[in-house]
Design an enzyme around this catalytic site. Structure first.
Site, PDB file in Angstrom:
ATOM      1  N   CYS A   1     -13.390 -16.889  20.814  1.00  0.00           N
ATOM      2  CA  CYS A   1     -14.033 -15.806  21.550  1.00  0.00           C
ATOM      3  C   CYS A   1     -15.504 -16.114  21.858  1.00  0.00           C
ATOM      4  O   CYS A   1     -15.803 -17.049  22.582  1.00  0.00           O
ATOM      5  CB  CYS A   1     -13.881 -14.508  20.759  1.00  0.00           C
ATOM      6  SG  CYS A   1     -14.167 -13.002  21.719  1.00  0.00           S
ATOM      7  N   HIS A   2     -16.459 -15.360  21.265  1.00  0.00           N
ATOM      8  CA  HIS A   2     -17.883 -15.606  21.476  1.00  0.00           C
ATOM      9  C   HIS A   2     -18.437 -16.652  20.514  1.00  0.00           C
ATOM     10  O   HIS A   2     -19.616 -17.009  20.599  1.00  0.00           O
ATOM     11  CB  HIS A   2     -18.674 -14.298  21.300  1.00  0.00           C
ATOM     12  CG  HIS A   2     -18.536 -13.343  22.438  1.00  0.00           C
ATOM     13  ND1 HIS A   2     -17.366 -12.670  22.705  1.00  0.00           N
ATOM     14  CD2 HIS A   2     -19.429 -12.942  23.391  1.00  0.00           C
ATOM     15  CE1 HIS A   2     -17.536 -11.883  23.759  1.00  0.00           C
ATOM     16  NE2 HIS A   2     -18.774 -12.033  24.194  1.00  0.00           N
TER      17      HIS A   2
ATOM     18  N   CYS B   1       0.814  -1.210   0.000  1.00  0.00           N
ATOM     19  CA  CYS B   1       0.000   0.000   0.000  1.00  0.00           C
ATOM     20  C   CYS B   1       0.858   1.274   0.000  1.00  0.00           C
ATOM     21  O   CYS B   1       1.568   1.546  -0.953  1.00  0.00           O
ATOM     22  CB  CYS B   1      -0.963  -0.044   1.180  1.00  0.00           C
ATOM     23  SG  CYS B   1      -2.361   1.081   1.064  1.00  0.00           S
ATOM     24  N   HIS B   2       0.816   2.052   1.076  1.00  0.00           N
ATOM     25  CA  HIS B   2       1.637   3.262   1.192  1.00  0.00           C
ATOM     26  C   HIS B   2       3.029   2.983   1.768  1.00  0.00           C
ATOM     27  O   HIS B   2       3.856   3.897   1.854  1.00  0.00           O
ATOM     28  CB  HIS B   2       0.938   4.293   2.084  1.00  0.00           C
ATOM     29  CG  HIS B   2      -0.231   4.978   1.448  1.00  0.00           C
ATOM     30  ND1 HIS B   2      -1.423   4.335   1.184  1.00  0.00           N
ATOM     31  CD2 HIS B   2      -0.398   6.256   1.016  1.00  0.00           C
ATOM     32  CE1 HIS B   2      -2.268   5.179   0.631  1.00  0.00           C
ATOM     33  NE2 HIS B   2      -1.675   6.340   0.511  1.00  0.00           N
TER      34      HIS B   2
END
Length: 391
Positions: free
Chosen positions: A316-317, A123-124
């Site tokens: 996680c959940h 990208c940059h």
């Protein structure tokens, strides 16, 4: 096995408001493959935080920006020695704009460039390569807005036909945006001397609105980088539709904070899905599992995978769905601590996630507590899949 005896060590140059995916996906993917990664930032030390930015196209003339996760550095910039590393990774975002003006950063990049060691920049990030004189006479791509600087620096500009485009010239790997992470990371692994085995796997991701941003994209692109076929589906949505995601972070409150994440693009239709055509299932966390656990078609899908003993990885959940499906009885597993009640009431043996990045495998099931555990989570899942990276 995911880890190799002959490990590689790479350096990642970070800064405030680097792009969220462009730092975390390669950071955790490489660790999952058995590569040691040191993330550093000028003026900061191990344990310090870098803010990140979420960049994406939102129908305007340029990309939008919002706050991403807080990224924790694990090494101190002033203590590093370039000669000890086998390669360099440069994330994009806005950080490269000012890092390219930092003499210490430019000198560091020059050392890697002159040594011929692999450099992967996206990208940059190529602004820093331009400042170091590393792109002169080299084929190079980047986010299109970086084109004038690269041409002025003497690069042979390669127009990215899509935002997933990557280019290789010698030791230099350049990518346009995080959409190209699978190829970008795979090319870097190969440049480091890595070999991928067992990649003929078909993996299904069970997605939903406001799943956790990292918990879908990091494993999704990490597995794609290993040349696995990965599909993402969501009830009542089709291929090409998007799911908004949530950034869950810890910022000193009694529970995690939530911010809007990237929009995640689904790759397959949920309706008419043939579970038997996939080798494994991944369930991200976040808030999506709360309502997906109430969907009978989701429960049926999860049950199908568990009944035939195919690998399932849930984080996680996500374990709320497993509990609702009744597939945790007699299993040992962990989850985000707030989900402990679901796990225990479902008849499972609770495994305390201490520290929070601990993950566990019980038979065909891999469970993790939260996104900091992705390297171990993905590594254990790779073992079940029979997918490996060796050097």
């Amino acid at each position: 096995m995911a880890h190799s005896k002959a490990r590689r060590s790479v350096l990642m140059i970070c800064g405030d408001y680097m792009e969220d995916y462009e730092v975390m996906v390669p950071f955790q993917a490489l660790q999952a493959y058995g590569v040691s990664v040191d993330a550093v930032c000028p003026g900061k030390k191990a344990g310090d935080i870098c803010r990140t930015a979420i960049h994406q196209s939102s129908g305007h003339q340029t990309y939008s920006e919002s706050r991403g996760h807080n990224f924790t550095l694990n090494a101190t910039f002033d203590e590093i020695e370039a000669s000890k590393y086998d390669g360099l990774v440069v994330p994009g975002g806005r950080a490269p704009e000012y890092l390219a003006m930092n003499e210490a950063v430019v000198d560091l990049v020059k050392k890697f460039s002159n040594s011929g060691k692999p450099i992967a920049s996206i990208c940059h990030g190529q602004l820093i390569l331009a400042a170091a004189g590393s792109v002169k006479g080299r084929k190079c791509t980047a986010y299109p807005a970086v084109r004038p600087v690269l041409i002025a620096a003497g690069a042979h500009w390669v127009e990215p036909e899509t935002m997933s485009a990557c280019t290789v010239d010698g030791n230099m790997i350049t990518g346009a945006t995080y959409e190209g992470h699978p190829e970008f990371i795979r090319l870097f692994i190969k440049a480091l001397g890595g070999t991928i085995t067992g990649s003929d796997k078909r993996i299904l991701f069970l997605c939903g609105d406001y799943m956790e941003d990292y918990e879908v994209m990091v494993p999704f692109q990490s597995l794609q980088a290993l040349e696995c076929h990965v599909d993402a589906v969501c009830p009542n949505k089709a291929a090409g539709d998007k799911c908004p995601t949530a950034v869950h972070d810890f910022e000193g409150d009694q529970t995690y904070s939530e911010k809007p994440g990237h929009d995640f693009t689904l790759t397959a239709n949920f309706e008419g899905l043939d579970a038997s055509s996939y080798d494994a299932l991944v369930i991200p966390g976040g808030r999506a599992p709360e309502y997906l656990a109430l969907d009978g078609t989701v429960i049926k899908l999860v049950t199908e995978f568990m009944e035939v003993g195919k690998p399932i990885a849930s984080i996680c959940h996500g374990q709320q769905i497993l509990a609702a499906a009744g597939v945790l009885k007699g299993k040992k597993c962990t989850a985000y601590p707030a989900v402990k009640l679901n796990v225990v009431l479902s008849g499972a043996t609770w495994l305390e996630p201490d520290p929070i990045d601990r993950c566990f495998t019980d038979g065909n099931l891999v469970t993790g507590a939260a996104w900091p555990g992705h390297p171990e989570f993905i590594s254990q899942f790779m073992t079940l899949l029979g997918v490996g990276v060796s050097f």
